[in-house]
Design an enzyme around this catalytic site. Sequence first.
Site: not given
Ligand code: THU
Length: 160
Positions: A62-64, A66, A68, A73, A75, A112
């Site tokens: 996952n790459q977040e 600022a 949001y 994700c 996947e 998710c």
């Molecule tokens: N996240 C994923 O990478 N995959 C998912 O299927 C659920 C959530 C990440 C997104 C975010 O960076 C962190 O988990 C919290 O939601």
Amino acid sequence: MKDIKIESILTVYEDYNELPAAIVSLMDTASKARLKAYAPYSKFLVGAAILLDNGEVISGNNQENASYPSGLCAERTAIYYAGAEYPDAKIVRMALTAGSQKQPTTTPIPPCGACRQAISEYEVKQDSPIEIYFMGTSGKVVKSHSLANLLPLGFDRSFL
Ligand code: THU
């Protein structure tokens, strides 16, 4: 009118060590990717590893951001790269692992809804099932024999 029943069958492995060797190897790749996730906001690190039918293994995390919603994700980071780099390859399976930096994550963490939709696109495109294995950072591992099994009544290209 009538009711319809929709069933999903999942396989639960009590522990990572019960997995076949090939799956352990893919899950290890997912774990390595998880540790490199960029998740400074949620502190929830997710790793994904994908095996293609040409033998290539693609990983992502996952790459977040600022801002949001601009983050992505694990996947989808992995599967979009696989689609971009190997557009003709089929996806055999995905291994997913997730863990919080704030507390232990011992329950299996499923993909998710948005990621299920994204994975579904490739399953429909390739017309063969994508196996999904998911776990926390330890504990049980869940296997789904296909993405469709995790997304009943999915929306796909056949409706367009
Ligand atoms: N996240 C994923 O990478 N995959 C998912 O299927 C659920 C959530 C990440 C997104 C975010 O960076 C962190 O988990 C919290 O939601």
